[in-house]
Design a protein around this motif. Structure first.
Motif, PDB file in Angstrom:
ATOM      1  N   PRO A 171      26.490  -0.027  45.771  1.00 57.72           N
ATOM      2  CA  PRO A 171      26.846  -1.448  45.742  1.00 57.72           C
ATOM      3  C   PRO A 171      27.946  -1.698  44.713  1.00 57.72           C
ATOM      4  O   PRO A 171      28.127  -0.918  43.781  1.00 57.72           O
ATOM      5  N   GLY A 172      28.658  -2.768  44.901  1.00 54.47           N
ATOM      6  CA  GLY A 172      29.737  -3.118  43.986  1.00 54.47           C
ATOM      7  C   GLY A 172      29.225  -3.813  42.747  1.00 54.47           C
ATOM      8  O   GLY A 172      28.046  -4.169  42.652  1.00 54.47           O
ATOM      9  N   PRO A 173      30.106  -4.023  41.795  1.00 54.34           N
ATOM     10  CA  PRO A 173      29.716  -4.742  40.593  1.00 54.34           C
ATOM     11  C   PRO A 173      29.294  -6.169  40.945  1.00 54.34           C
ATOM     12  O   PRO A 173      29.865  -6.797  41.819  1.00 54.34           O
ATOM     13  N   GLY A 174      28.274  -6.637  40.316  1.00 49.18           N
ATOM     14  CA  GLY A 174      27.800  -7.987  40.570  1.00 49.18           C
ATOM     15  C   GLY A 174      27.041  -8.129  41.873  1.00 49.18           C
ATOM     16  O   GLY A 174      26.823  -9.233  42.356  1.00 49.18           O
ATOM     17  N   GLY A 175      26.657  -7.023  42.498  1.00 54.20           N
ATOM     18  CA  GLY A 175      25.843  -7.089  43.707  1.00 54.20           C
ATOM     19  C   GLY A 175      26.614  -7.169  45.007  1.00 54.20           C
ATOM     20  O   GLY A 175      26.012  -7.319  46.061  1.00 54.20           O
ATOM     21  N   GLY A 176      27.933  -7.090  44.970  1.00 53.15           N
ATOM     22  CA  GLY A 176      28.715  -7.113  46.211  1.00 53.15           C
ATOM     23  C   GLY A 176      28.485  -5.853  47.018  1.00 53.15           C
ATOM     24  O   GLY A 176      27.946  -4.866  46.526  1.00 53.15           O
ATOM     25  N   ALA A 177      28.873  -5.884  48.267  1.00 50.97           N
ATOM     26  CA  ALA A 177      28.653  -4.733  49.140  1.00 50.97           C
ATOM     27  C   ALA A 177      29.826  -4.558  50.094  1.00 50.97           C
ATOM     28  O   ALA A 177      30.579  -5.486  50.356  1.00 50.97           O
ATOM     29  N   ALA A 178      29.937  -3.346  50.601  1.00 51.69           N
ATOM     30  CA  ALA A 178      30.884  -3.066  51.689  1.00 51.69           C
ATOM     31  C   ALA A 178      30.060  -2.916  52.956  1.00 51.69           C
ATOM     32  O   ALA A 178      29.091  -2.168  52.992  1.00 51.69           O
ATOM     33  N   VAL A 179      30.441  -3.655  53.985  1.00 58.29           N
ATOM     34  CA  VAL A 179      29.746  -3.592  55.262  1.00 58.29           C
ATOM     35  C   VAL A 179      30.759  -3.179  56.326  1.00 58.29           C
ATOM     36  O   VAL A 179      31.893  -3.668  56.336  1.00 58.29           O
ATOM     37  N   VAL A 180      30.345  -2.259  57.182  1.00 53.65           N
ATOM     38  CA  VAL A 180      31.214  -1.744  58.236  1.00 53.65           C
ATOM     39  C   VAL A 180      30.603  -2.045  59.593  1.00 53.65           C
ATOM     40  O   VAL A 180      29.390  -1.916  59.779  1.00 53.65           O
ATOM     41  N   ARG A 181      31.447  -2.458  60.507  1.00 54.30           N
ATOM     42  CA  ARG A 181      31.056  -2.657  61.908  1.00 54.30           C
ATOM     43  C   ARG A 181      31.815  -1.622  62.730  1.00 54.30           C
ATOM     44  O   ARG A 181      33.044  -1.600  62.737  1.00 54.30           O
ATOM     45  N   GLU A 182      31.071  -0.717  63.387  1.00 53.73           N
ATOM     46  CA  GLU A 182      31.685   0.290  64.256  1.00 53.73           C
ATOM     47  C   GLU A 182      31.241   0.037  65.684  1.00 53.73           C
ATOM     48  O   GLU A 182      30.093  -0.317  65.926  1.00 53.73           O
ATOM     49  N   ALA A 186      34.303  -6.806  52.763  1.00 54.73           N
ATOM     50  CA  ALA A 186      33.764  -6.944  51.417  1.00 54.73           C
ATOM     51  C   ALA A 186      32.857  -8.164  51.427  1.00 54.73           C
ATOM     52  O   ALA A 186      33.293  -9.276  51.735  1.00 54.73           O
ATOM     53  N   VAL A 187      31.595  -7.955  51.125  1.00 56.53           N
ATOM     54  CA  VAL A 187      30.608  -9.024  51.171  1.00 56.53           C
ATOM     55  C   VAL A 187      30.187  -9.349  49.743  1.00 56.53           C
ATOM     56  O   VAL A 187      29.770  -8.470  48.994  1.00 56.53           O
ATOM     57  N   GLY A 188      30.292 -10.605  49.385  1.00 58.71           N
ATOM     58  CA  GLY A 188      29.923 -11.039  48.042  1.00 58.71           C
ATOM     59  C   GLY A 188      28.434 -11.275  47.896  1.00 58.71           C
ATOM     60  O   GLY A 188      27.637 -11.027  48.810  1.00 58.71           O
ATOM     61  N   ARG A 189      28.043 -11.773  46.724  1.00 55.31           N
ATOM     62  CA  ARG A 189      26.631 -12.039  46.447  1.00 55.31           C
ATOM     63  C   ARG A 189      26.026 -13.056  47.408  1.00 55.31           C
ATOM     64  O   ARG A 189      24.829 -13.089  47.619  1.00 55.31           O
TER      65      ARG A 189
END
Length: 157
Positions: free
Chosen positions: A24-35, A48-51
């Motif tokens: 996970p990214g700093p501050g709880g962010g995440a990378a989400v992929v759609r394939e 890039a998905v935020g908190r």
């Protein structure tokens, strides 16, 4: 409402898969992929998905001509920094835990080269090992050419 229904139908037809990438990214962010893929055509998008759980737009995308799903297959790398991240998508030749292979991919990408194929025989030569990168760095210094140019050479003397 119609847009949501259209998006859901599109996901069903194209057999979409969603992946939340680690770490996970700093501050709880995440990378989400759609394939998604249909027959032999496929593509993917990274967000890039935020908190809040919302993505404000696509961060990057790719297309494949063989239906391969690199994230679903584990042939990707994600490096996180304080200000963002770098997602590397690969074919089947570089395994997820192959640190030397990913280091080589990183050098090639940072030099501004790509791995995409335009249907004209591919992107040309790319080094596959740290030793090949090292030889081309030495050649670039010796010949006085940019590293990008040296990395594309099949042979260095």
């Amino acid at each position: 409402m119609l847009g949501t229904a259209w998006g859901a139908a599109d996901d069903l037809i194209w057999d979409a898969e969603y992946h939340r990438l680690r770490p996970p990214g700093p501050g709880g962010g995440a990378a989400v992929v759609r394939e998604r893929s249909f027959l032999v055509i496929g593509d993917g998008e990274a967000y890039a998905v935020g908190r809040t759980g919302l993505a404000l737009g696509e961060s990057g995308s790719w297309t494949v001509d063989d239906g391969y799903r690199p994230v679903g297959a584990g042939t990707y790398g994600l490096d996180r920094g304080r200000d963002g991240g770098l997602l590397w998508i690969s074919g089947t030749s570089t395994r997820r835990r192959d640190a030397a292979g990913w280091q080589t991919v990183g050098v090639v990408l940072k030099a501004g080269l790509t791995f995409h194929s335009c249907g004209c025989g591919g992107p040309g030569f790319r080094p596959r090992t740290p030793a090949e990168v090292r030889a081309r760095r030495i050649a670039a210094m010796r010949l006085g050419v940019p590293l990008r140019e040296a990395l594309q050479r099949t042979e260095v003397d």
